[in-house]
Design an enzyme around this catalytic site. Structure first.
Site, PDB file in Angstrom:
ATOM      1  N   LYS A   2      47.276  36.173  33.384  1.00  0.00           N
ATOM      2  CA  LYS A   2      47.080  34.911  32.979  1.00  0.00           C
ATOM      3  C   LYS A   2      47.347  34.675  31.401  1.00  0.00           C
ATOM      4  CE  LYS A   2      44.583  33.215  36.638  1.00  0.00           C
ATOM      5  NZ  LYS A   2      45.118  32.144  37.537  1.00  0.00           N
ATOM      6  N   HIS A  52      44.823  39.689  39.018  1.00  0.00           N
ATOM      7  CA  HIS A  52      46.018  38.844  38.457  1.00  0.00           C
ATOM      8  C   HIS A  52      45.304  37.982  37.319  1.00  0.00           C
ATOM      9  CE1 HIS A  52      43.880  35.754  41.134  1.00  0.00           C
ATOM     10  NE2 HIS A  52      44.475  35.072  40.564  1.00  0.00           N
ATOM     11  N   LYS A  66      32.962  27.760  44.756  1.00  0.00           N
ATOM     12  CA  LYS A  66      34.038  27.222  45.347  1.00  0.00           C
ATOM     13  C   LYS A  66      33.676  25.589  45.806  1.00  0.00           C
ATOM     14  CE  LYS A  66      36.584  30.929  47.272  1.00  0.00           C
ATOM     15  NZ  LYS A  66      37.920  30.968  46.458  1.00  0.00           N
ATOM     16  N   LYS A 122      42.969  44.031  44.563  1.00  0.00           N
ATOM     17  CA  LYS A 122      41.426  44.013  44.901  1.00  0.00           C
ATOM     18  C   LYS A 122      41.275  43.505  46.279  1.00  0.00           C
ATOM     19  CE  LYS A 122      39.513  39.629  43.766  1.00  0.00           C
ATOM     20  NZ  LYS A 122      39.502  38.955  44.911  1.00  0.00           N
ATOM     21  N   HIS A 167      37.595  39.790  38.563  1.00  0.00           N
ATOM     22  CA  HIS A 167      38.315  38.667  37.436  1.00  0.00           C
ATOM     23  C   HIS A 167      37.085  38.725  36.285  1.00  0.00           C
ATOM     24  CE1 HIS A 167      41.299  38.495  40.450  1.00  0.00           C
ATOM     25  NE2 HIS A 167      40.436  37.498  41.107  1.00  0.00           N
ATOM     26  N   ASP A 213      33.983  38.548  45.223  1.00  0.00           N
ATOM     27  CA  ASP A 213      34.999  38.034  45.270  1.00  0.00           C
ATOM     28  C   ASP A 213      35.664  37.728  43.896  1.00  0.00           C
ATOM     29  OD1 ASP A 213      37.705  37.193  46.445  1.00  0.00           O
ATOM     30  OD2 ASP A 213      36.669  34.928  46.210  1.00  0.00           O
ATOM     31  N   GLU A 245      36.258  26.221  41.181  1.00  0.00           N
ATOM     32  CA  GLU A 245      37.451  25.860  42.170  1.00  0.00           C
ATOM     33  C   GLU A 245      37.125  24.799  42.929  1.00  0.00           C
ATOM     34  OE1 GLU A 245      39.999  29.647  43.729  1.00  0.00           O
ATOM     35  OE2 GLU A 245      37.749  30.170  43.884  1.00  0.00           O
ATOM     36  N   ARG A 304      54.256  45.400  60.403  1.00  0.00           N
ATOM     37  CA  ARG A 304      54.147  45.763  61.858  1.00  0.00           C
ATOM     38  C   ARG A 304      55.103  44.737  62.620  1.00  0.00           C
ATOM     39  NH1 ARG A 304      48.095  46.580  61.264  1.00  0.00           N
ATOM     40  NH2 ARG A 304      48.373  45.553  60.008  1.00  0.00           N
TER      41      ARG A 304
HETATM   42  C1  BG6 Z   1      41.407  35.543  44.474  1.00  0.00           C
HETATM   43  C2  BG6 Z   1      39.902  35.220  45.029  1.00  0.00           C
HETATM   44  O1  BG6 Z   1      40.992  36.828  43.752  1.00  0.00           O
HETATM   45  O2  BG6 Z   1      41.350  34.696  42.973  1.00  0.00           O
HETATM   46  C3  BG6 Z   1      40.080  33.690  45.611  1.00  0.00           C
HETATM   47  O3  BG6 Z   1      39.955  36.049  46.120  1.00  0.00           O
HETATM   48  C4  BG6 Z   1      40.298  32.815  44.436  1.00  0.00           C
HETATM   49  O4  BG6 Z   1      39.078  33.484  46.436  1.00  0.00           O
HETATM   50  C5  BG6 Z   1      41.396  33.285  43.815  1.00  0.00           C
HETATM   51  O5  BG6 Z   1      40.284  31.621  45.027  1.00  0.00           O
HETATM   52  C6  BG6 Z   1      41.537  32.446  42.278  1.00  0.00           C
HETATM   53  O6  BG6 Z   1      42.636  32.624  41.732  1.00  0.00           O
HETATM   54  P1  BG6 Z   1      43.061  31.656  40.708  1.00  0.00           P
HETATM   55  O7  BG6 Z   1      44.098  32.211  39.921  1.00  0.00           O
HETATM   56  O8  BG6 Z   1      43.889  30.767  41.557  1.00  0.00           O
HETATM   57  O9  BG6 Z   1      42.215  31.013  39.686  1.00  0.00           O
END
Ligand code: BG6
Length: 527
Positions: free
Chosen positions: A208, A204, A366, A174, A266, A261, A242, A65
């Site tokens: 990895k 993603h 987190k 996602k 994942h 999340d 994290e 946009r």
């Molecule tokens: C994302 C989440 O899918 O993956 C995030 O929405 C998270 O909250 C992230 O921080 C983690 O990805 P990676 O590759 O940094 O472990």
């Protein structure tokens, strides 16, 4: 650990290889001015171009946009690549960079799609692309259905030979819905426009290195697979820790929480690869057939199981790696009395022949003390025969650890005699780091973009996997809805979550393990 002398590289049978020929295409990024495009997509495309993986006539169109012209978009791309790509920026001789285009429109504006169609057709002629289109929906999920419907209305979706030359593929990010009913609805809406082999649901984590290596490790080695079952494995634990907080994504995270999340996608995806049966081939559907069986073998939690086998947490203020950080409720655009969980630990079961009775623990949070993700497979103890002397418990169990990040690799803990005249036994670590193979790992998005360009779906999630994962996650959320709320915040930032998470795994005599850097003595520290 040293690697052996190079032996001939063996290629997989099936489609799990990107060494093939990549046809040129027009890549259209919806949400081209957003965070994902800047942090992940442009750097990944740049790295692929710099490594010679993109055909020179790969073209790029941004759709968003925000008012920009082609020139401004090209400058934005160059600046983004310079800032985030793995290597120094030198404009690559690929149309995507030299001749990127921009279409300014809102996602529900049909005239924007007419303009997009015109721009794509022009790039097609100029670069001889023959109709191939890769649409990347880097937008809010609420826009997915609108975008694919608009693409169809504009005649830009090619489903069969009758629709003209070339292929159409759509990548979506996602979350794929926010629970089972919404995921089913999204799947149905996508299926009304696209065939399943045109839909690339990206996760993603599947891009990895260590995650992909699970397949090579499990099915390329005789020695481990025969131990990979309930007869030998005491438990499996998977931690994704994290140190970061919600990084300005407060509104998104408030709606989502740690369970949805990370676990819904994942973590269950990676677990499925660890636990699945050998696929018949490495083709996408053969792998995904096995993964979905694992997900379906995880029974939904009853409320009682949710009470006993899940722990949720939310961080309060604290100190992470020497820095004082605010609590979750003090984060930008977060409700000061928020009840969203930023930590989850749970124990689940896989009710199949291979895994019945083996507890599986998942933990994610987190603002934990460090960023570390790994899967540990702890084996059963030896029979009390030779080294017991009343202290059999002191012989450490064997543990195989697949380190996802940082420092990706694999380590195996076993017991060894300490040199000397006595018979003292001590656990030691055999460690392999992927970096020792001497090739830099590709970023997950590089591998996944290339796979989508080649039409390979093995590392993308199929509709039935999405639905099976939501069935599990929904049962946990339903249990939570019936149970008393925990007193949030219940862990200070910079700690390993609420003490109940230790108690959860401790009930069966286990503890959370955190891999230590490879060069450190004794590769595990208690969390
Ligand atoms: C994302 C989440 O899918 O993956 C995030 O929405 C998270 O909250 C992230 O921080 C983690 O990805 P990676 O590759 O940094 O472990």
């Amino acid at each position: 650990m040293a690697t052996l002398a190079p032996a001939p590289t063996v290629r997989p049978r099936g489609s799990l290889s990107v060494d093939g020929h990549h046809e040129p295409c027009v890549i259209v990024i919806f949400g081209a001015t957003g965070d994902l495009t800047h942090r992940k997509l442009i750097p990944a495309l740049y790295n692929l171009a710099a490594d010679g993986h993109l055909p020179e006539n790969t073209a790029l169109v941004g759709f968003a946009r925000r008012p920009l012209n082609d020139q401004q978009f090209q400058t934005d791309i160059a600046e983004t690549a310079a800032q985030y790509a793995r290597r120094p920026f030198r404009p690559p001789a690929v149309a995507a960079f030299a001749d990127a285009r921009y279409v300014q429109a809102s996602f529900d504006d049909p005239s924007g799609y007419q303009e997009l169609k015109r721009v794509c057709a022009e790039l097609d002629r100029r670069y001889g692309i023959r109709g191939n289109r890769l649409f990347y929906l880097a937008t809010a999920p609420s826009a997915y259905t609108t975008i694919v419907q608009q693409l169809e209305a504009a005649g830009m979706i090619r489903k069969g030979a009758g629709d003209g030359p070339g292929w159409t593929r759509v990548i979506i990010e996602k979350p794929f819905g926010h629970d089972l009913p919404s995921a089913r609805q999204l799947n149905a809406e996508l299926a009304a426009v696209l065939r399943e082999d045109q839909i690339f649901r990206i996760d993603h984590y599947l891009g990895k290195e260590t995650v992909q290596n699970i397949l090579a490790f499990r099915f390329g080695n005789r020695i481990f697979e025969s131990l990979w079952n309930r007869d030998h494995v005491a438990h499996i634990q998977f931690t994704v820790a994290e140190s970061i907080g919600v990084e300005g994504r407060g509104p998104f995270y408030e709606q989502t929480g740690a369970l949805r999340d990370m676990v819904a996608n994942h973590m269950l995806q990676v677990l499925a690869l660890v636990a699945m049966e050998p696929p018949v081939t490495l083709d996408a559907d053969a792998i995904r057939d096995e993964k979905v069986k694992v997900l379906r073998a995880i029974p939904p939690f009853t409320t009682q199981e949710v009470e006993q086998r899940t722990v949720r947490g939310q961080y309060g203020p604290g100190m992470v790696q020497g820095t004082v950080v605010p609590g979750y409720r003090q984060e930008e655009r977060v409700d000061p009395s928020s009840l969203t969980e930023t930590f989850i630990a749970l124990q689940l079961r896989i009710e199949n022949w291979r895994w019945a009775g083996v507890p599986i623990y998942l933990r994610h949070g987190k603002r934990l003390p460090e960023r570390t993700s790994s899967i540990a497979i702890q084996f059963k103890r030896m029979p009390k025969l030779l080294f017991s002397r009343g202290s059999q418990e002191s012989l450490a169990p064997n543990v195989l650890t697949l380190r996802i990040q940082p420092d990706d690799g694999i380590s195996l803990r076993f017991n060894s005699k300490v040199p000397g005249t006595g018979m003292e036994i001590q656990p030691v670590e055999m460690d392999f780091g992927f970096c020792s193979l001497g090739r830099p790992a590709a970023e997950a998005y590089e591998r996944l973009l290339l796979d989508a360009m080649s039409g390979q779906q093995a590392l993308f999630i199929r509709h039935d996997e999405v639905e099976a994962a939501w069935a599990i996650v929904d049962s946990i959320r339903a249990g939570w809805a019936h149970l008393p709320l925990p007193q949030f915040p219940n862990y200070p930032a910079g700690t390993w979550g609420p003490p109940e998470a230790d108690a959860l795994i401790g009930r069966r005599g286990f503890r959370w393990l955190v891999p230590q850097p490879a060069n450190q003595q004794g590769a595990y520290a208690p969390a």
